[in-house]
Design an enzyme around this catalytic site. Structure first.
Site, PDB file in Angstrom:
ATOM      1  N   LEU A   4      65.530  15.842  -2.215  1.00 18.76           N
ATOM      2  CA  LEU A   4      66.571  16.828  -2.493  1.00 18.76           C
ATOM      3  C   LEU A   4      67.583  16.295  -3.501  1.00 18.76           C
ATOM      4  CD1 LEU A   4      67.256  18.219   1.109  1.00 18.76           C
ATOM      5  CD2 LEU A   4      65.630  19.030  -0.596  1.00 18.76           C
TER       6      LEU A   4
ATOM      7  N   GLY B 104      62.414  14.754   0.702  1.00 17.08           N
ATOM      8  CA  GLY B 104      61.879  16.083   0.414  1.00 17.08           C
ATOM      9  C   GLY B 104      60.567  16.052  -0.339  1.00 17.08           C
TER      10      GLY B 104
ATOM     11  N   ASN C 134      63.208   9.119   4.643  1.00 18.06           N
ATOM     12  CA  ASN C 134      64.315   8.146   4.757  1.00 18.06           C
ATOM     13  C   ASN C 134      65.663   8.825   4.983  1.00 18.06           C
ATOM     14  OD1 ASN C 134      64.191   9.214   2.120  1.00 18.06           O
ATOM     15  ND2 ASN C 134      65.327   7.497   1.284  1.00 18.06           N
ATOM     16  N   GLU C 135      65.634  10.015   5.614  1.00 18.09           N
ATOM     17  CA  GLU C 135      66.871  10.793   5.787  1.00 18.09           C
ATOM     18  C   GLU C 135      67.873  10.149   6.739  1.00 18.09           C
ATOM     19  OE1 GLU C 135      63.970  13.920   4.338  1.00 18.09           O
ATOM     20  OE2 GLU C 135      63.912  12.055   5.468  1.00 18.09           O
TER      21      GLU C 135
END
Length: 253
Positions: free
Chosen positions: A62, A107, A130-131
């Protein structure tokens, strides 16, 4: 379309992500991807799709720079859009192969996860969700996509530490299916998808939808409640601080 390129070759559609250097996903790009998949879904002349990026980047995930500056209303509508797109790509019934020709975190990884087969370029690239270290709560529907391919235990460990895999590591855990020389990635993707396309179409598509029944239910379910929890964390000072540091670093490059 401003952020993707679409070419058709013998009933095969090749969608190339084409936005800036790193193919960061913003509102316009996700809208265009969602629209093209819906169009292709209803087009009897197209029997399969390859999604690819550009050299060194499939998609960096994102566009945090754009997202960071959204108002509360814009942020909420964006996350709804992204989750709707995840539902569209997960329930896309035609063969869908990802030619991951570079970095594919967050994303970018979600797009690859929704495909039926993933071929990744060898090299110093990374893929994974890896959020969590970034301060973003991963929706259950996306965790389901992750665990669908790498198993619940692996997905849990990897998600909670925000692990990013090299192509070889990703191959080992089943996150991707092949590692190839970057120069031959589209050839390898086409070879694979044509095998799918050669099958009796309705049998193949219905089998895919049957296999994905639980995944489709998870991605198409009402996620409003989970989204509110996610958005609350998105606006939390700790998350804003992490995002600001990441953005500052990105803008220095």
């Amino acid at each position: 379309m401003n952020t993707i390129k679409v070419t058709i070759k013998d009933h095969l559609s090749i969608i190339t992500l084409d936005r800036g250097k790193s193919n960061a996903l913003n509102r316009e790009m996700i809208t265009e991807l969602n629209d093209i998949l819906i169009n292709i879904s209803g087009d009897p002349n197209i029997a399969g799709v390859i999604i690819t990026g550009k050299e060194h980047f499939f998609s960096a995930g994102l566009d945090l720079i754009e997202l960071y500056n959204y108002s509360e209303q814009e942020a909420e509508s964006f996350w709804h859009l992204f989750l709707n797109f995840t539902a569209t790509i997960t329930s896309f019934k035609k063969p869908l192969v990802a030619a991951v020709n570079g970095h594919s975190p967050a994303g970018g990884c979600v797009i690859a996860l929704a495909c039926d087969y993933r071929i990744m370029a060898e090299g110093k690239y990374i893929i994974g969700l890896n959020e969590v270290p970034v301060g973003i709560i991963v929706p259950n529907s996306i965790f389901n996509l992750y665990s669908f391919w790498i198993g619940q235990a692996n997905a849990t460990r990897s998600l909670l530490e925000g692990k990013l895999f090299t192509p070889e590591e990703a191959l080992q855990v089943g996150l991707i299916d092949e590692v190839v020389n970057p120069a031959s990635i589209l050839t390898a993707a086409e070879r694979k998808i044509r095998k799918y396309m050669a099958m009796e179409r309705n049998t193949w598509e219905q089998s895919k939808l049957n296999i994905r029944k639980d995944l489709i239910a998870a991605t198409t379910a009402d996620q409003s409640e989970a989204l509110q929890v996610m958005l609350k964390q998105w606006w939390a000072p700790t998350t804003r601080s992490i995002l600001k540091t990441i953005i500052d670093n990105l803008q220095k490059k």
